[in-house]
Design an enzyme around this catalytic site. Structure first.
Site, PDB file in Angstrom:
ATOM      1  N   ASP A 163       0.840  -1.207   0.000  1.00 40.49           N
ATOM      2  CA  ASP A 163       0.000   0.000   0.000  1.00 40.49           C
ATOM      3  C   ASP A 163       0.873   1.255   0.000  1.00 40.49           C
ATOM      4  O   ASP A 163       0.578   2.232  -0.689  1.00 40.49           O
ATOM      5  CB  ASP A 163      -0.927  -0.018   1.224  1.00 40.49           C
ATOM      6  CG  ASP A 163      -1.677  -1.336   1.316  1.00 40.49           C
ATOM      7  OD1 ASP A 163      -2.333  -1.693   0.327  1.00 40.49           O
ATOM      8  OD2 ASP A 163      -1.581  -2.020   2.354  1.00 40.49           O
ATOM      9  N   HIS A 191      -5.003  -3.513   6.077  1.00 42.58           N
ATOM     10  CA  HIS A 191      -4.701  -3.687   4.650  1.00 42.58           C
ATOM     11  C   HIS A 191      -6.029  -4.024   3.957  1.00 42.58           C
ATOM     12  O   HIS A 191      -6.346  -5.182   3.690  1.00 42.58           O
ATOM     13  CB  HIS A 191      -3.673  -4.802   4.443  1.00 42.58           C
ATOM     14  CG  HIS A 191      -3.526  -5.167   2.990  1.00 42.58           C
ATOM     15  ND1 HIS A 191      -3.029  -4.302   2.049  1.00 42.58           N
ATOM     16  CD2 HIS A 191      -3.856  -6.290   2.299  1.00 42.58           C
ATOM     17  CE1 HIS A 191      -3.039  -4.869   0.867  1.00 42.58           C
ATOM     18  NE2 HIS A 191      -3.548  -6.082   0.983  1.00 42.58           N
TER      19      HIS A 191
HETATM   20  P1  NAD Z   1      -2.056 -18.177  -5.073  1.00 40.56           P
HETATM   21  O1  NAD Z   1      -3.404 -18.802  -5.046  1.00 40.56           O
HETATM   22  O2  NAD Z   1      -1.336 -18.058  -6.372  1.00 40.56           O
HETATM   23  O3  NAD Z   1      -1.085 -18.955  -4.087  1.00 40.56           O
HETATM   24  C1  NAD Z   1      -1.451 -19.261  -2.783  1.00 40.56           C
HETATM   25  C2  NAD Z   1      -0.788 -20.575  -2.435  1.00 40.56           C
HETATM   26  O4  NAD Z   1      -0.995 -20.818  -1.054  1.00 40.56           O
HETATM   27  C3  NAD Z   1      -1.375 -21.767  -3.191  1.00 40.56           C
HETATM   28  O5  NAD Z   1      -0.342 -22.443  -3.905  1.00 40.56           O
HETATM   29  C4  NAD Z   1      -1.955 -22.648  -2.096  1.00 40.56           C
HETATM   30  O6  NAD Z   1      -1.841 -24.031  -2.348  1.00 40.56           O
HETATM   31  C5  NAD Z   1      -1.103 -22.212  -0.900  1.00 40.56           C
HETATM   32  N1  NAD Z   1      -1.682 -22.522   0.403  1.00 40.56           N
HETATM   33  C6  NAD Z   1      -2.981 -22.479   0.777  1.00 40.56           C
HETATM   34  N2  NAD Z   1      -3.098 -22.871   2.053  1.00 40.56           N
HETATM   35  C7  NAD Z   1      -1.861 -23.160   2.510  1.00 40.56           C
HETATM   36  C8  NAD Z   1      -1.338 -23.626   3.744  1.00 40.56           C
HETATM   37  N3  NAD Z   1      -2.139 -23.915   4.768  1.00 40.56           N
HETATM   38  N4  NAD Z   1      -0.001 -23.806   3.858  1.00 40.56           N
HETATM   39  C9  NAD Z   1       0.814 -23.551   2.821  1.00 40.56           C
HETATM   40  N5  NAD Z   1       0.376 -23.126   1.614  1.00 40.56           N
HETATM   41  C10 NAD Z   1      -0.944 -22.938   1.449  1.00 40.56           C
HETATM   42  O7  NAD Z   1      -2.213 -16.747  -4.363  1.00 40.56           O
HETATM   43  P2  NAD Z   1      -1.196 -15.511  -4.383  1.00 40.56           P
HETATM   44  O8  NAD Z   1      -1.536 -14.639  -5.524  1.00 40.56           O
HETATM   45  O9  NAD Z   1       0.202 -15.990  -4.217  1.00 40.56           O
HETATM   46  O10 NAD Z   1      -1.692 -14.746  -3.066  1.00 40.56           O
HETATM   47  C11 NAD Z   1      -1.501 -15.303  -1.789  1.00 40.56           C
HETATM   48  C12 NAD Z   1      -2.192 -14.465  -0.734  1.00 40.56           C
HETATM   49  O11 NAD Z   1      -1.601 -13.171  -0.667  1.00 40.56           O
HETATM   50  C13 NAD Z   1      -3.680 -14.216  -0.973  1.00 40.56           C
HETATM   51  O12 NAD Z   1      -4.377 -14.336   0.262  1.00 40.56           O
HETATM   52  C14 NAD Z   1      -3.733 -12.785  -1.461  1.00 40.56           C
HETATM   53  O13 NAD Z   1      -4.973 -12.175  -1.201  1.00 40.56           O
HETATM   54  C15 NAD Z   1      -2.635 -12.178  -0.603  1.00 40.56           C
HETATM   55  N6  NAD Z   1      -2.093 -10.902  -1.044  1.00 40.56           N
HETATM   56  C16 NAD Z   1      -1.760 -10.013  -0.084  1.00 40.56           C
HETATM   57  C17 NAD Z   1      -1.221  -8.794  -0.414  1.00 40.56           C
HETATM   58  C18 NAD Z   1      -0.834  -7.787   0.643  1.00 40.56           C
HETATM   59  O14 NAD Z   1      -0.460  -6.657   0.298  1.00 40.56           O
HETATM   60  N7  NAD Z   1      -0.895  -8.090   1.941  1.00 40.56           N
HETATM   61  C19 NAD Z   1      -1.016  -8.470  -1.767  1.00 40.56           C
HETATM   62  C20 NAD Z   1      -1.354  -9.410  -2.741  1.00 40.56           C
HETATM   63  C21 NAD Z   1      -1.891 -10.626  -2.364  1.00 40.56           C
HETATM   64  C1  LMR Z   2      -3.833  -6.425  -2.818  1.00 39.31           C
HETATM   65  O1  LMR Z   2      -3.896  -5.403  -2.123  1.00 39.31           O
HETATM   66  O2  LMR Z   2      -3.477  -6.403  -4.002  1.00 39.31           O
HETATM   67  C2  LMR Z   2      -4.136  -7.740  -2.204  1.00 39.31           C
HETATM   68  O3  LMR Z   2      -4.459  -7.595  -0.865  1.00 39.31           O
HETATM   69  C3  LMR Z   2      -5.115  -8.525  -2.968  1.00 39.31           C
HETATM   70  C4  LMR Z   2      -6.527  -8.075  -2.740  1.00 39.31           C
HETATM   71  O4  LMR Z   2      -7.359  -8.936  -2.458  1.00 39.31           O
HETATM   72  O5  LMR Z   2      -6.779  -6.872  -2.837  1.00 39.31           O
END
Ligand code: NAD
Ligand code: LMR
Length: 332
Positions: A163, A191
């Site tokens: 962010d 977030h």
């Molecule tokens: P993705 O679906 O490509 O990958 C997530 C992975 O997590 C999958 O491979 C899945 O099998 C694995 N997983 C699920 N449960 C698990 C567990 N108990 N132990 C280990 N692995 C497990 O998703 P992504 O695009 O990599 O995003 C991951 C997360 O990050 C999502 O929740 C997304 O919303 C979040 N995210 C957060 C931010 C932030 O700024 N905080 C930004 C972008 C995405």
């Molecule tokens: C983001 O900010 O890109 C992530 O937290 C993904 C979402 O669900 O917004």
């Protein structure tokens, strides 16, 4: 002999991790240290990690140490210095027949993951381990994990660096300046779209960013909504949530904790609130942080908040209190 650091990454076969993991061992994030990796996935996909390990080996990263992949989080957690908890379900996908649209939908689905992982981190992680929760809803997942870990000497953070990176990007275009000229970019609260990117405390080359912006209509109608809704905008366009920018933000958070913060600056992450700035205690709340020269991450306590800022931050902390109530069963 070089120092070593052990890093656990969950969700290692996912989108974010594909961009994140190689850069943990490229000699930049942890500088000269040898990085031992524990890559964790759910049993259904853990074997995919064999291919990722092959790629890591084929990349000849000079700072890569031992690399292991597993579905056993407890094993992986032993004596780890860093935990990057990415593994969880993102928005935008169909889960159990329902399209996951809002972070609130993720609360129960993902929250459960962090009980077991938190317990293992508290028991097996290093006493000074640092934990960065990326998986959403990041703040409340971190609260659940921290509670389960029950280990005060470890530092639990939820990621708000993405962010603050988004806010810097929007601001640099508005002011026609380089990203590196902006300091003190603080994200307060959750977030989520209620977050408050603090435009009043930004500094640009030692000058007040607020004075340079001098355009409240732009702040209210562009800056705040664009930053607050950027995650959704990326999902709407890509059909998947931000991945390479999220990976970069996770690396930036690690680096911000691994190196002393420059005097007068701070960085953004959400940590447990101790009542500083009058924020409610017992939520994981976005705040200004700094790393001291001896490596301790602390809340920066001398930021001045206007009445407008306090009003906007309250919307976000109220949301965090509601999220906490919604997962009360995971906090007992
Ligand atoms: P993705 O679906 O490509 O990958 C997530 C992975 O997590 C999958 O491979 C899945 O099998 C694995 N997983 C699920 N449960 C698990 C567990 N108990 N132990 C280990 N692995 C497990 O998703 P992504 O695009 O990599 O995003 C991951 C997360 O990050 C999502 O929740 C997304 O919303 C979040 N995210 C957060 C931010 C932030 O700024 N905080 C930004 C972008 C995405
Ligand atoms: C983001 O900010 O890109 C992530 O937290 C993904 C979402 O669900 O917004």
């Amino acid at each position: 002999m070089k120092d070593r650091v052990k890093v656990v990454v969950t969700g290692a076969a996912g989108q974010i991790s594909y961009s994140l993991i190689p850069r943990l061992v490229d000699g930049h994030t942890f500088e000269d240290k040898i990085v031992d990796l524990e890559l964790v996935e759910i049993p259904q996909v853990v074997n995919k990690l064999e291919g990722l390990v092959m790629e890591l080996e084929d990349s000849n990263f000079p700072n890569m140490g031992n690399v292991n992949y597993t579905a056993n989080f407890e094993e992986a957690a032993k004596d780890a210095d860093w935990f990057l908890l990415v593994g969880s379900i993102p928005r935008g996908i169909v889960f159990n027949g329902k399209k996951i649209e809002e972070r609130a939908d993720l609360l129960q689905i993902n929250g459960g993951i962090f009980v077991g992982q938190g317990q293992a981190i508290g028991k097996f992680g290093k006493p000074d381990a640092k934990i960065l929760v990326v998986g959403n809803p990041a703040n409340t997942n971190a609260l659940i994990g921290r509670h389960a870990a029950n280990n005060e000497s470890q530092l639990w953070m939820a990621m708000t660096m993405l962010d603050s990176s988004r806010a810097r990007s929007v601001l640099s275009k508005k002011l026609n300046i380089g990203i590196g000229e902006i300091s003190k970019m603080i994200i307060w609260g959750n977030h989520s779209p209620t977050m408050y990117p603090d435009f009043e405390n930004i500094m640009v080359n030692g000058l007040s960013g607020k004075d340079l912006i001098n355009d409240m209509s732009w702040v209210e109608n562009e800056f705040l909504p664009v930053v607050q809704q950027r995650g959704k905008a990326v999902i709407d366009s890509r059909g998947a949530s931000s991945a390479t920018s999220a990976a970069k933000a996770a690396l930036d958070t690690v680096m911000a904790c691994e190196r002393p913060t420059q005097s007068g600056d701070c960085f953004s992450a959400a940590v447990i609130s101790d009542g500083s700035y009058g924020l409610p205690e017992g939520i994981i709340c976005g705040m200004p942080l700094m790393t001291t020269p001896d490596g301790k991450v602390e809340i920066v306590r001398d930021i001045i908040l206007s009445d407008l800022a306090k009003e906007k931050i309250k919307i976000s902390t109220d949301e965090l209190i509601d999220e906490r109530a919604a997962v009360e069963d995971l906090l007992t």
